[in-house]
Write an enzyme that holds these catalytic residues in place. Structure first.
Site, short mmCIF file in Angstrom:
data_model
loop_
_atom_site.label_atom_id
_atom_site.label_comp_id
_atom_site.label_asym_id
_atom_site.label_seq_id
_atom_site.Cartn_x
_atom_site.Cartn_y
_atom_site.Cartn_z
N GLY A 12 5.69 7.46 -2.70
CA GLY A 12 4.61 6.49 -2.64
C GLY A 12 4.60 5.72 -1.33
CG LEU A 63 6.01 11.75 -7.41
CD1 LEU A 63 6.82 10.59 -6.88
CD2 LEU A 63 6.69 13.07 -7.10
CG ASN A 89 7.42 2.34 -3.29
OD1 ASN A 89 7.50 1.14 -3.55
ND2 ASN A 89 6.29 2.89 -2.84
CB SER A 138 8.04 -5.02 -11.17
OG SER A 138 7.18 -6.14 -11.32
CE1 TYR A 153 4.10 -1.50 -12.46
CE2 TYR A 153 4.53 -3.82 -12.89
CZ TYR A 153 4.53 -2.75 -12.03
OH TYR A 153 4.97 -2.91 -10.74
CB SER A 154 6.31 -5.72 -18.52
OG SER A 154 5.36 -6.48 -17.82
CE LYS A 157 7.43 -0.71 -11.43
NZ LYS A 157 7.92 0.09 -10.27
#
Length: 246
Positions: A12, A63, A89, A138, A153-154, A157
């Site tokens: 990325g 990916l 990344n 993050s 997302y949380s 991560k």
């Protein structure tokens, strides 16, 4: 680890944090493989910056597709004698509610599976006596600062942060795995955000501003050069976790 002459893959790397990381490794005279998914123009720009101080080349792969990752590493094996550093990344953020199954599936593939499949291929390559994996997580992946509007997302991560610590136990001392958890960072992802939203985020930090991509890159370089770090997640959020999210 002395980075001069080392071979580094940054996923990325066509913009934002990934671009800054690729340039930072090049300034240490590492050979940088600049990965991109769709933004070829951005990746070419990154490569141009890399080649001002070192050598590098482009590679492309989706990916989220394990088969594409295998093909990517087959190509790397044909052209590169070894890989010394992998920076996971790649990945983006999508909002989602608890019942949005499609967002759960996307975030799993985009955040966690992509990094794990890439790491597995990296670990299967010939290497020098010591190599490094650096995952970009993050502050949303830190337990106290997860964002309910970005639930998936949380969650993934956070899973990537957990894998960082646990995988390190499996592959050390020959491979050291660490992570950086950036906070609000000046990247193209914020281009469409309102001024009010960005100001609120800046106020939520102790430093009163967004983190710069170059500051994240500096932290990644520190991890890559430091051979005493293992299984750590370094939070770089300008004190957001101390002051509280906006």
């Amino acid at each position: 680890m002395d980075l001069q002459g080392k071979f580094v893959l940054v996923t990325g790397a066509s913009s934002g944090i990934g671009k800054a990381i690729a340039i930072a490794f090049a300034r240490k005279r590492a050979h940088v493989i600049v990965h991109y998914g769709r933004n070829k123009i951005g990746a070419q720009d990154t490569l141009g910056e890399v080649e001002k101080t070192s050598s590098g080349r482009l590679c492309q792969a989706d990916l989220m597709d394990p088969t594409a990752i295998k093909s990517l590493f087959e190509e790397i094996r044909r052209t590169t004698p070894k890989l010394d550093v992998l920076v996971n990344n790649a990945g983006d953020a999508q909002p989602g509610s608890l019942k949005e199954d499609s967002v759960w599936e996307y975030a799993y593939k985009n955040i966690l599976l992509s990094a794990m499949c890439t790491s597995a291929e990296f670990l299967s390559m010939p290497s020098s006596p010591l190599r490094k994996i650096v995952n970009i997580t993050s502050i949303y992946g830190n337990l106290a600062t997860g964002d309910p509007e970005y639930l998936q997302y949380s969650a993934f991560k956070a899973a990537l942060a957990s894998v960082t610590a646990t995988l390190s136990k499996l592959v050390a001392p020959h491979t050291l795995v660490n992570a950086v958890a950036p906070g609000y960072t000046e990247t193209p992802a914020w281009a469409d955000a309102s001024a009010e939203s960005k100001e609120a985020c800046a106020r939520a930090t102790l430093i009163g501003r967004f983190v710069k991509p170059e500051e994240v890159a500096h932290t990644v370089i520190f991890i890559a050069e430091n051979d005493a770090l293992a299984g750590q997640v370094l939070t770089l959020d300008g004190g957001t976790s101390l002051k509280g999210l906006a």
